[in-house]
Write an enzyme that holds these catalytic residues in place. Structure first.
Site, mmCIF file in Angstrom:
data_model
loop_
_atom_site.group_PDB
_atom_site.id
_atom_site.type_symbol
_atom_site.label_atom_id
_atom_site.label_comp_id
_atom_site.label_asym_id
_atom_site.label_seq_id
_atom_site.Cartn_x
_atom_site.Cartn_y
_atom_site.Cartn_z
ATOM 1 N N ASP A 31 121.165 62.047 61.633
ATOM 2 C CA ASP A 31 120.914 62.533 63.101
ATOM 3 C C ASP A 31 120.371 64.108 63.116
ATOM 4 O O ASP A 31 120.675 64.843 63.800
ATOM 5 C CB ASP A 31 122.183 62.686 63.868
ATOM 6 C CG ASP A 31 122.059 62.700 65.324
ATOM 7 O OD1 ASP A 31 120.786 62.602 65.919
ATOM 8 O OD2 ASP A 31 122.755 63.167 66.007
ATOM 9 N N SER A 73 124.343 69.707 71.870
ATOM 10 C CA SER A 73 123.922 69.164 70.399
ATOM 11 C C SER A 73 122.567 69.721 69.957
ATOM 12 O O SER A 73 121.591 69.992 70.537
ATOM 13 C CB SER A 73 123.435 67.692 70.751
ATOM 14 O OG SER A 73 124.459 66.807 71.313
ATOM 15 N N HIS A 97 118.693 62.819 67.962
ATOM 16 C CA HIS A 97 118.848 62.389 69.265
ATOM 17 C C HIS A 97 118.321 63.044 70.059
ATOM 18 O O HIS A 97 118.307 62.695 71.489
ATOM 19 C CB HIS A 97 120.254 61.850 69.437
ATOM 20 C CG HIS A 97 121.392 62.825 69.786
ATOM 21 N ND1 HIS A 97 122.296 63.392 68.653
ATOM 22 C CD2 HIS A 97 121.531 63.631 70.815
ATOM 23 C CE1 HIS A 97 123.061 64.237 69.529
ATOM 24 N NE2 HIS A 97 122.667 64.345 70.686
#
Length: 276
Positions: free
Chosen positions: A48, A121, A18
């Site tokens: 992911d 992230s 992402h």
């Protein structure tokens, strides 16, 4: 903006899908001030994870942790929260094997209370010896900031996905062709007997399960002798099996135990299927 982990001296970097999925151009800024354009080697939206590469040599690389993790182990989260710059936070491993969160298709998260915020992230979760424990990926939050419940993809899973992407350009997983019921995994199987398993809600016509004779309403108990107690565990276990492998599925049907041999197929791409 997001973070990443250099995992090889020749420029391979692990991050979250992402972080890079909508990027037209990716610029990697190193801690020493250097910047380099990155190329996407491959992505795996279902876990992911993504692998990118920069054209720099002799880079410092984090080693993957080889020993098992334990709840209570001290860990450090490294990343670039809110774009303020490289930041390190400390916490512990709060839980292992978190799944069923609805974040990814394949979930086996490490939960940590090390502060993880937007921008973290794709960054590293490491142990105190500097080994890569996981890739920071998500948080539970009502405010958008850290509330002490963060999730990281385990290094073992990240390494497997990375090697598949580098070697084959994609991640190849096994597929059974069933829809599973979410919720309670305990089923009454007779007076005084309770069975733990995963109930089949539907079977894909022409899929491996259908061809082997698995039916809606069956309760899968084991895969090659290994117990499955919830939908997430079943999805992870089947996904780890190489396509064209034959596995024995132990199931309960109308209070009877049945063994069925299934030839696992290759999991279709996400846009080609509607079932798990």
């Amino acid at each position: 903006m997001g973070s990443g982990v250099i995992v090889s001296t020749d420029g391979y970097i692990l991050t979250n899908n992402h972080v890079v999925s909508q990027a037209g151009e990716i610029i990697v800024a190193l801690h020493d001030g250097r910047k380099a354009k990155a190329k996407v080697i491959g992505t795996d939206p279902e876990s992911d994870l993504a692998v990118i590469r920069i054209d720099l040599k002799n880079l410092p690389a984090l080693p993957f942790k080889a020993s098992p993790n334990q709840v209570g182990d001290v860990v450090l989260a490294i990343g670039n929260p809110f774009g303020v710059g490289q930041t390190v936070t400390q916490g512990i491993i709060s839980a292992l094997g978190r799944n069923g969160l609805g974040i990814n298709t394949y979930e086996d998260f490490i939960q940590t209370d090390a502060a993880i915020n937007p921008g973290n992230s794709g960054g590293a979760l490491i142990d105190v010896a500097g080994n890569l424990v996981g890739i920071n990926s998500a948080i539970y939050s009502r405010s958008g900031g850290s509330l002490g419940i963060g999730f990281a993809i385990p290094a073992k899973l990240a390494q497997q996905v990375m090697l598949e992407i580098i070697q084959h350009g994609q991640v190849v997983r096994g597929w059974l062709g069933v829809e599973v019921k979410q919720g309670d995994s305990n089923f009454s199987a007779g007076v005084g007997e309770v069975t733990a398993g995963v109930e089949i809600a539907g079977v894909v016509h022409g899929g491996p399960a259908d061809e082997a004779g698995i039916q809606s309403g069956d309760i899968i108990l084991t895969i090659d002798g290994q117990k499955v107690t919830d939908a997430g565990q079943l999805i992870n276990r089947i996904g780890a099996i190489k396509p064209d492998s034959r596995v024995t599925v132990r199931l309960k049907r109308e209070r009877r135990g049945i063994d069925i041999v299934v030839t696992v197929a290759k999991r279709p791409q996400a846009d080609q299927r509607t079932e798990e």
